[in-house]
Scaffold this active site. Structure first.
Site, PDB file in Angstrom:
ATOM      1  N   ASP A  33     -11.437 -14.565 -10.532  1.00  0.00           N
ATOM      2  CA  ASP A  33     -10.954 -13.189 -10.627  1.00  0.00           C
ATOM      3  C   ASP A  33     -12.108 -12.267 -10.982  1.00  0.00           C
ATOM      4  O   ASP A  33     -12.795 -12.479 -11.991  1.00  0.00           O
ATOM      5  CB  ASP A  33      -9.855 -13.080 -11.676  1.00  0.00           C
ATOM      6  CG  ASP A  33      -9.086 -11.771 -11.583  1.00  0.00           C
ATOM      7  OD1 ASP A  33      -8.993 -11.223 -10.475  1.00  0.00           O
ATOM      8  OD2 ASP A  33      -8.574 -11.305 -12.611  1.00  0.00           O
ATOM      9  N   HIS A  76     -11.108   1.136 -13.594  1.00  0.00           N
ATOM     10  CA  HIS A  76     -10.460   0.184 -14.498  1.00  0.00           C
ATOM     11  C   HIS A  76     -11.413  -0.253 -15.602  1.00  0.00           C
ATOM     12  O   HIS A  76     -11.049  -0.248 -16.794  1.00  0.00           O
ATOM     13  CB  HIS A  76      -9.976  -1.033 -13.708  1.00  0.00           C
ATOM     14  CG  HIS A  76      -9.411  -2.129 -14.574  1.00  0.00           C
ATOM     15  ND1 HIS A  76      -8.247  -1.989 -15.290  1.00  0.00           N
ATOM     16  CD2 HIS A  76      -9.866  -3.384 -14.846  1.00  0.00           C
ATOM     17  CE1 HIS A  76      -7.990  -3.101 -15.956  1.00  0.00           C
ATOM     18  NE2 HIS A  76      -8.967  -3.959 -15.713  1.00  0.00           N
ATOM     19  N   GLU A  97      -1.493  -6.806 -13.575  1.00  0.00           N
ATOM     20  CA  GLU A  97      -2.686  -6.252 -12.951  1.00  0.00           C
ATOM     21  C   GLU A  97      -2.489  -6.285 -11.441  1.00  0.00           C
ATOM     22  O   GLU A  97      -2.311  -7.356 -10.852  1.00  0.00           O
ATOM     23  CB  GLU A  97      -3.942  -7.044 -13.334  1.00  0.00           C
ATOM     24  CG  GLU A  97      -4.329  -6.858 -14.798  1.00  0.00           C
ATOM     25  CD  GLU A  97      -5.679  -7.452 -15.135  1.00  0.00           C
ATOM     26  OE1 GLU A  97      -6.239  -7.081 -16.187  1.00  0.00           O
ATOM     27  OE2 GLU A  97      -6.189  -8.291 -14.358  1.00  0.00           O
ATOM     28  N   GLU A 114      -3.725  -6.323  -7.856  1.00  0.00           N
ATOM     29  CA  GLU A 114      -4.971  -6.743  -7.244  1.00  0.00           C
ATOM     30  C   GLU A 114      -4.752  -7.178  -5.800  1.00  0.00           C
ATOM     31  O   GLU A 114      -3.625  -7.399  -5.363  1.00  0.00           O
ATOM     32  CB  GLU A 114      -5.577  -7.924  -8.028  1.00  0.00           C
ATOM     33  CG  GLU A 114      -5.734  -7.667  -9.523  1.00  0.00           C
ATOM     34  CD  GLU A 114      -6.520  -8.758 -10.233  1.00  0.00           C
ATOM     35  OE1 GLU A 114      -7.175  -9.572  -9.545  1.00  0.00           O
ATOM     36  OE2 GLU A 114      -6.491  -8.790 -11.474  1.00  0.00           O
ATOM     37  N   ASP A 138      -2.146 -10.440 -11.429  1.00  0.00           N
ATOM     38  CA  ASP A 138      -2.831 -11.260 -12.431  1.00  0.00           C
ATOM     39  C   ASP A 138      -2.223 -10.942 -13.799  1.00  0.00           C
ATOM     40  O   ASP A 138      -2.709 -10.081 -14.530  1.00  0.00           O
ATOM     41  CB  ASP A 138      -4.324 -10.959 -12.406  1.00  0.00           C
ATOM     42  CG  ASP A 138      -5.095 -11.804 -13.405  1.00  0.00           C
ATOM     43  OD1 ASP A 138      -4.728 -12.975 -13.580  1.00  0.00           O
ATOM     44  OD2 ASP A 138      -6.048 -11.299 -14.009  1.00  0.00           O
ATOM     45  N   ARG A 187      -2.431  -9.405 -23.297  1.00  0.00           N
ATOM     46  CA  ARG A 187      -3.565  -8.654 -23.848  1.00  0.00           C
ATOM     47  C   ARG A 187      -3.891  -9.027 -25.290  1.00  0.00           C
ATOM     48  O   ARG A 187      -5.070  -8.984 -25.683  1.00  0.00           O
ATOM     49  CB  ARG A 187      -3.266  -7.152 -23.761  1.00  0.00           C
ATOM     50  CG  ARG A 187      -3.050  -6.626 -22.348  1.00  0.00           C
ATOM     51  CD  ARG A 187      -4.255  -6.813 -21.469  1.00  0.00           C
ATOM     52  NE  ARG A 187      -4.072  -6.177 -20.159  1.00  0.00           N
ATOM     53  CZ  ARG A 187      -4.916  -6.285 -19.154  1.00  0.00           C
ATOM     54  NH1 ARG A 187      -6.003  -7.026 -19.288  1.00  0.00           N
ATOM     55  NH2 ARG A 187      -4.683  -5.675 -18.001  1.00  0.00           N
ATOM     56  N   GLN A 243      -5.606 -12.418 -25.117  1.00  0.00           N
ATOM     57  CA  GLN A 243      -6.900 -12.186 -24.479  1.00  0.00           C
ATOM     58  C   GLN A 243      -7.886 -11.522 -25.436  1.00  0.00           C
ATOM     59  O   GLN A 243      -9.059 -11.915 -25.521  1.00  0.00           O
ATOM     60  CB  GLN A 243      -6.717 -11.316 -23.238  1.00  0.00           C
ATOM     61  CG  GLN A 243      -8.003 -10.998 -22.501  1.00  0.00           C
ATOM     62  CD  GLN A 243      -7.771 -10.028 -21.340  1.00  0.00           C
ATOM     63  OE1 GLN A 243      -6.641  -9.673 -21.032  1.00  0.00           O
ATOM     64  NE2 GLN A 243      -8.848  -9.590 -20.711  1.00  0.00           N
ATOM     65  N   LYS A 267      -4.925 -15.366 -19.678  1.00  0.00           N
ATOM     66  CA  LYS A 267      -4.828 -15.172 -18.230  1.00  0.00           C
ATOM     67  C   LYS A 267      -4.274 -16.405 -17.506  1.00  0.00           C
ATOM     68  O   LYS A 267      -3.651 -16.278 -16.444  1.00  0.00           O
ATOM     69  CB  LYS A 267      -6.213 -14.873 -17.653  1.00  0.00           C
ATOM     70  CG  LYS A 267      -6.815 -13.558 -18.121  1.00  0.00           C
ATOM     71  CD  LYS A 267      -6.285 -12.416 -17.297  1.00  0.00           C
ATOM     72  CE  LYS A 267      -7.110 -11.156 -17.506  1.00  0.00           C
ATOM     73  NZ  LYS A 267      -6.685 -10.054 -16.616  1.00  0.00           N
ATOM     74  N   THR A 302      -0.622 -16.560 -12.315  1.00  0.00           N
ATOM     75  CA  THR A 302      -1.108 -15.550 -11.367  1.00  0.00           C
ATOM     76  C   THR A 302      -0.213 -15.640 -10.139  1.00  0.00           C
ATOM     77  O   THR A 302      -0.065 -16.718  -9.564  1.00  0.00           O
ATOM     78  CB  THR A 302      -2.570 -15.807 -10.965  1.00  0.00           C
ATOM     79  OG1 THR A 302      -3.394 -15.806 -12.134  1.00  0.00           O
ATOM     80  CG2 THR A 302      -3.058 -14.747  -9.995  1.00  0.00           C
ATOM     81  N   GLU A 333      -3.696   0.475 -19.049  1.00  0.00           N
ATOM     82  CA  GLU A 333      -4.248   1.791 -18.737  1.00  0.00           C
ATOM     83  C   GLU A 333      -3.165   2.859 -18.679  1.00  0.00           C
ATOM     84  O   GLU A 333      -3.361   3.980 -19.155  1.00  0.00           O
ATOM     85  CB  GLU A 333      -4.973   1.735 -17.398  1.00  0.00           C
ATOM     86  CG  GLU A 333      -6.160   0.802 -17.359  1.00  0.00           C
ATOM     87  CD  GLU A 333      -6.600   0.552 -15.938  1.00  0.00           C
ATOM     88  OE1 GLU A 333      -7.427   1.342 -15.429  1.00  0.00           O
ATOM     89  OE2 GLU A 333      -6.113  -0.415 -15.328  1.00  0.00           O
TER      90      GLU A 333
END
Length: 401
Positions: free
Chosen positions: A112, A119, A185, A187, A219, A223, A226, A239, A243, A344
């Protein structure tokens, strides 16, 4: 422009200028390879007869290489475009609602990347408000981490809220429990077909000889887990729990009309990363929560392009295998409505997102369903659909369902 005699296919974004590949099972039959045409799946084994299409994975076909991919795509497109092809193909069209879809390919390795300047800048401002949001190396190479291929799952798979270590708010050391900051996420993923030998780097100009096509990726990210584990190394358990990928792999040939010049890069990359072709992609992405659109990230704004990602991934001689998947990292644009993650969109939880039903979110709740969809301009002049990837959050396993 009409590209096929299959009714409604062009309007749905699945005309003969698209033809994404997937794996399906007809009623009473085993898995086999097909392409989506409108609201149908065309059985390629029935139409073309190649033994690779009776496999329960795209891997045997992808391993044949770019010449075979292009020839097959062109042959099928021609059959579906010409009325004379109807007698041969029509008996092998299965209604989509009468088949079962499977994971399209066996994932070999998963990497990834972190290729959106917006971002990376947003994340840096959220977590390091007093420092430069972009690390010194970021504009010199496409940053990435190596993920876990065994937890790449097909669209529709429920996502169990992960447990793990996270820092406590009272600063009394870590605690173990369900993630309270579960995120998404948006992607794109790039699927490798042609392998390489150990010790061989793939130059940017060979990108299309190795990458078969594109999938939509979510993904999922815990948080809090992480953040605690990522000092001093990178993402791991925050993570690796899941996925999600879309069920259809859109071949690179179908994206020819979506190709654009990549974003200007300053400073100029080192020679092995310098672009020689336009592999920026003008792809529209939509992030939905419980059916409501909350963001529209533009893939065209990405700083690093997929040919550069592949060149960097192999620059140390790391080999490619058929079925390798590498993802772009979160897609985010310059405006608030173009951010591709809740981290975000809610600015780290400080600015909750209000949904149409009046409820608010900082991060995901159990029962939330997330869908990421993508589309692009097709060679026929209309819009092609890259498909959707969907997942619903379920409680941590020991809490019950």
């Amino acid at each position: 422009m009409t590209t096929t005699w299959v009714n409604g296919a062009d309007e749905a974004g699945y005309g003969a200028d698209n033809l994404p590949f997937g794996v399906f099972s007809p009623s009473g039959g085993g898995p086999r390879v097909g392409v989506r045409v409108g609201d149908h799946v065309l059985d390629l084994a029935g139409v073309l007869g190649d033994p690779e299409f009776t496999a329960g994975s795209l891997n045997p076909f992808m391993a044949r290489g770019a010449t075979a991919w292009r020839a097959t795509h062109a042959k099928v497109a021609g059959t579906l475009a010409r009325e004379s092809g109807r007698p041969m193909a029509e008996p092998h069209l299965f209604p989509l609602d009468e088949v079962r879809l499977h994971a399209p390919f066996d994932v070999a390795d998963y990497v990834d990347f972190y290729c959106s300047l917006e971002h990376a800048s947003n994340v840096g401002r959220i977590f390091r408000p007093n420092d430069d949001p972009i690390k010194a190396n970021w504009r010199h190479l496409p940053v990435a981490y190596h993920g876990r291929s065994g937890t790449v799952v097909p669209s529709g798979t429920d996502i169990v809220r992960p447990e793990g270590q996270r820092g406590s708010t009272e600063d009394k050391g870590p605690v173990f429990g369900p993630s309270t900051r579960l995120d998404v996420e948006a992607e794109l993923g790039f699927v490798v077909g042609t392998p390489t030998s150990l010790g061989r780097a793939v130059p940017v100009e060979d990108f299309a000889e190795h990458v078969f096509g594109v999938v939509v990726v979510n993904d999922w990210s815990a948080r809090d887990i992480q953040g605690w584990e990522s000092a001093p190394l990178g993402p791991f358990l925050g993570k690796s729990f899941a996925t999600s990928i879309s069920p259809w792999v859109v071949p690179l040939d179908a994206l020819a009309a979506a190709r654009v010049a990549g974003r200007e890069q300053d400073p100029e990359p080192l020679p092995y990363l310098r672009r020689v072709a336009d592999w920026g992609l003008d792809i529209a992405v939509e992030l939905r929560m419980n059916g409501e659109v909350v963001s529209r990230p533009p893939y065209a704004s990405m700083y690093w392009t997929p040919d550069q990602m592949l060149a960097h991934l192999t620059s140390n001689g790391a080999s490619l295998r058929t079925g390798d998947l590498y993802a772009s990292g979160t897609i985010s644009g310059p405006s608030p409505g173009q951010r591709g993650s809740l981290l975000e969109l809610t600015w780290g939880g400080a600015e909750p997102l209000t949904l149409a039903d009046g409820s608010t979110r900082t991060f995901l709740r159990d029962g939330d369903t997330v869908t990421i969809a993508a589309s692009a301009r097709g060679m026929g002049g209309g819009t092609i659909t890259l498909g959707e990837v969907t997942g619903t959050v379920r409680p941590t396993s020991h809490q019950g369902v």
